[in-house]
Design a protein around this motif. Structure first.
Motif, PDB file in Angstrom:
ATOM      1  N   ARG A 168       0.957  -1.285  -0.071  1.00 49.45           N
ATOM      2  CA  ARG A 168      -0.185  -0.022   0.070  1.00 49.45           C
ATOM      3  C   ARG A 168       0.782   1.044   0.004  1.00 49.45           C
ATOM      4  NH1 ARG A 168      -2.856   0.557   5.914  1.00 49.45           N
ATOM      5  NH2 ARG A 168      -3.806   2.303   4.653  1.00 49.45           N
ATOM      6  N   PRO A 169       0.370   2.344  -0.283  1.00 53.65           N
ATOM      7  CA  PRO A 169       1.125   3.661  -0.486  1.00 53.65           C
ATOM      8  C   PRO A 169       1.830   4.005   0.961  1.00 53.65           C
ATOM      9  CG  PRO A 169      -0.843   3.848  -1.630  1.00 53.65           C
ATOM     10  CD  PRO A 169      -1.064   2.716  -1.150  1.00 53.65           C
ATOM     11  N   LEU A 170       2.867   4.506   1.090  1.00 55.67           N
ATOM     12  CA  LEU A 170       3.305   4.717   2.628  1.00 55.67           C
ATOM     13  C   LEU A 170       2.398   6.129   3.067  1.00 55.67           C
ATOM     14  CD1 LEU A 170       5.407   4.614   4.903  1.00 55.67           C
ATOM     15  CD2 LEU A 170       6.863   6.195   3.489  1.00 55.67           C
ATOM     16  N   CYS A 171       2.421   6.977   1.983  1.00 52.52           N
ATOM     17  CA  CYS A 171       1.673   8.242   2.372  1.00 52.52           C
ATOM     18  C   CYS A 171       0.536   8.472   1.231  1.00 52.52           C
ATOM     19  CB  CYS A 171       2.427   9.512   2.288  1.00 52.52           C
ATOM     20  SG  CYS A 171       3.700   9.562   3.511  1.00 52.52           S
ATOM     21  N   ARG A 172      -0.661   8.770   1.947  1.00 50.48           N
ATOM     22  CA  ARG A 172      -1.764   9.039   0.923  1.00 50.48           C
ATOM     23  C   ARG A 172      -2.904  10.112   1.742  1.00 50.48           C
ATOM     24  NH1 ARG A 172      -4.871   3.973  -2.196  1.00 50.48           N
ATOM     25  NH2 ARG A 172      -6.359   5.609  -3.472  1.00 50.48           N
ATOM     26  N   GLU A 173      -3.104  10.941   0.639  1.00 53.13           N
ATOM     27  CA  GLU A 173      -4.057  12.255   1.179  1.00 53.13           C
ATOM     28  C   GLU A 173      -5.525  11.658   1.043  1.00 53.13           C
ATOM     29  OE1 GLU A 173      -4.604  17.070   0.116  1.00 53.13           O
ATOM     30  OE2 GLU A 173      -3.937  15.470  -1.559  1.00 53.13           O
ATOM     31  N   CYS A 174      -6.122  11.915   2.211  1.00 56.95           N
ATOM     32  CA  CYS A 174      -7.686  11.490   2.332  1.00 56.95           C
ATOM     33  C   CYS A 174      -8.432  12.718   2.461  1.00 56.95           C
ATOM     34  CB  CYS A 174      -7.808  10.346   3.202  1.00 56.95           C
ATOM     35  SG  CYS A 174      -9.596   9.710   3.144  1.00 56.95           S
ATOM     36  N   LEU A 175      -9.430  13.197   1.672  1.00 54.87           N
ATOM     37  CA  LEU A 175     -10.332  14.213   2.150  1.00 54.87           C
ATOM     38  C   LEU A 175     -11.149  14.162   3.258  1.00 54.87           C
ATOM     39  CD1 LEU A 175     -11.202  17.247   1.273  1.00 54.87           C
ATOM     40  CD2 LEU A 175     -12.711  16.277  -0.250  1.00 54.87           C
ATOM     41  N   MET A 179     -13.894  18.155   8.073  1.00 56.32           N
ATOM     42  CA  MET A 179     -13.237  19.364   8.037  1.00 56.32           C
ATOM     43  C   MET A 179     -13.073  20.138   6.735  1.00 56.32           C
ATOM     44  SD  MET A 179     -12.187  19.921  11.192  1.00 56.32           S
ATOM     45  CE  MET A 179     -10.832  20.917  11.077  1.00 56.32           C
ATOM     46  N   ARG A 180     -13.262  19.246   5.520  1.00 52.18           N
ATOM     47  CA  ARG A 180     -13.014  19.724   4.196  1.00 52.18           C
ATOM     48  C   ARG A 180     -11.880  20.016   3.936  1.00 52.18           C
ATOM     49  NH1 ARG A 180     -18.579  23.753   3.511  1.00 52.18           N
ATOM     50  NH2 ARG A 180     -19.795  22.377   4.578  1.00 52.18           N
ATOM     51  N   ARG A 181     -10.876  19.255   4.735  1.00 48.05           N
ATOM     52  CA  ARG A 181      -9.468  19.417   4.387  1.00 48.05           C
ATOM     53  C   ARG A 181      -9.036  18.159   4.558  1.00 48.05           C
ATOM     54  NH1 ARG A 181      -9.537  23.709   8.154  1.00 48.05           N
ATOM     55  NH2 ARG A 181      -8.047  22.874   9.578  1.00 48.05           N
ATOM     56  N   SER A 182      -7.552  17.892   4.122  1.00 51.54           N
ATOM     57  CA  SER A 182      -7.061  16.627   4.320  1.00 51.54           C
ATOM     58  C   SER A 182      -6.465  15.990   5.494  1.00 51.54           C
ATOM     59  CB  SER A 182      -6.006  16.413   2.786  1.00 51.54           C
ATOM     60  OG  SER A 182      -6.838  16.702   1.719  1.00 51.54           O
ATOM     61  N   HIS A 183      -6.669  14.738   5.499  1.00 51.69           N
ATOM     62  CA  HIS A 183      -5.928  13.944   6.430  1.00 51.69           C
ATOM     63  C   HIS A 183      -5.068  12.970   5.962  1.00 51.69           C
ATOM     64  CE1 HIS A 183      -9.763  11.807   6.593  1.00 51.69           C
ATOM     65  NE2 HIS A 183      -8.972  10.947   6.431  1.00 51.69           N
ATOM     66  N   LEU A 184      -4.125  12.681   6.712  1.00 51.25           N
ATOM     67  CA  LEU A 184      -3.142  11.505   6.141  1.00 51.25           C
ATOM     68  C   LEU A 184      -3.646   9.885   6.111  1.00 51.25           C
ATOM     69  CD1 LEU A 184      -0.104  10.963   5.005  1.00 51.25           C
ATOM     70  CD2 LEU A 184       0.687  10.681   7.401  1.00 51.25           C
TER      71      LEU A 184
END
Length: 231
Positions: A168-175, A179-184
């Motif tokens: 799986r990816p090490l880091c991935r952005e998730c909306l 909050m309408r912003r991204s978390h990890l």
């Protein structure tokens, strides 16, 4: 027939209210039985079995048998990202539940999104990782761990080499829907949350997606970044 991916089929699988409730329950990251998912969806066991068969055949869910029971989980992280995005769209367009429960504010503060931290605390974590140059966006918009980020992660007690070996990816952005912003997300997002749980900073509430930080744990969360240089 039009060529290309059949998005209508995927949308239909996810869009049924009972199936949507089942998928939301599985966003906790726990594997659940058909009986448990029937209760979440408010349908009979027979109806639940029909819904689960469709979701499994459509590649939305994965299933495994253990003893007398068959357990279901979300099929892959892409589905988690899609569900979180749909929750955000529903929130922004006013398609909310008529009744809100007492745990709703807690869900917005900190919750599990399959296996990583979401809500206010999750967004704050991601922003602090960027602020202190521990993660960064590359030229194509993907998230990557920096050299000083790798040092930080290993100093926090995580096995970075082991995480890099995962499929799986090490880091991935998730909306984040609330909050309408991204978390990890990704292996790093999952590892950071699990480390916080192991340290006793927070705990998962039973039968809920809520991540409950203790006062001392929340202080430790913010102190973790206080000595680091900012961008």
């Amino acid at each position: 027939m039009k060529e290309g991916p059949d998005i209508a089929r995927v949308a239909a699988l996810i869009g049924d209210p009972a199936r949507a409730n089942m998928l939301t329950a599985l966003m906790s990251g726990r594997a659940l039985t058909a009986t448990e998912l029937a209760l979440e969806a408010g349908v009979t066991a027979q109806t639940a079995s029909s819904h689960l068969a469709k979701l499994h055949e459509g590649g939305i869910l994965a299933a495994r048998k253990q003893g007398r029971h068959r357990y279901f989980t979300i099929g892959n992280p892409d589905i988690v990202d899609l569900l979180e995005t749909l929750m955000g769209i529903a929130q922004r367009t006013g398609h909310n539940r008529v009744r809100t429960g007492p745990r709703d504010p807690a869900l917005r503060k900190a919750r599990i999104c399959y296996d990583h931290l979401a809500g206010e605390m999750g967004v704050t974590l991601f922003e602090k990782l960027q602020q202190h140059q521990l993660v960064e966006f590359d030229d194509v918009g993907d998230i990557r761990l920096t050299g000083q980020g790798a040092t930080f992660i290993e100093g926090f007690g995580l096995d970075l080499a082991e995480m890099r070996q995962l499929r799986r990816p090490l880091c991935r952005e998730c909306l984040d829907w609330s909050m309408r912003r991204s978390h990890l997300a990704g292996a790093l997002g999952a590892g950071l949350l699990q480390r916080m749980l192991d340290l006793g900073w927070a705990r998962r509430l039973n039968d809920s997606r809520v991540i409950d930080f203790t006062p001392a744990g929340e202080k430790a969360f913010y102190d973790l970044f206080s000595a680091l240089p900012s961008n």
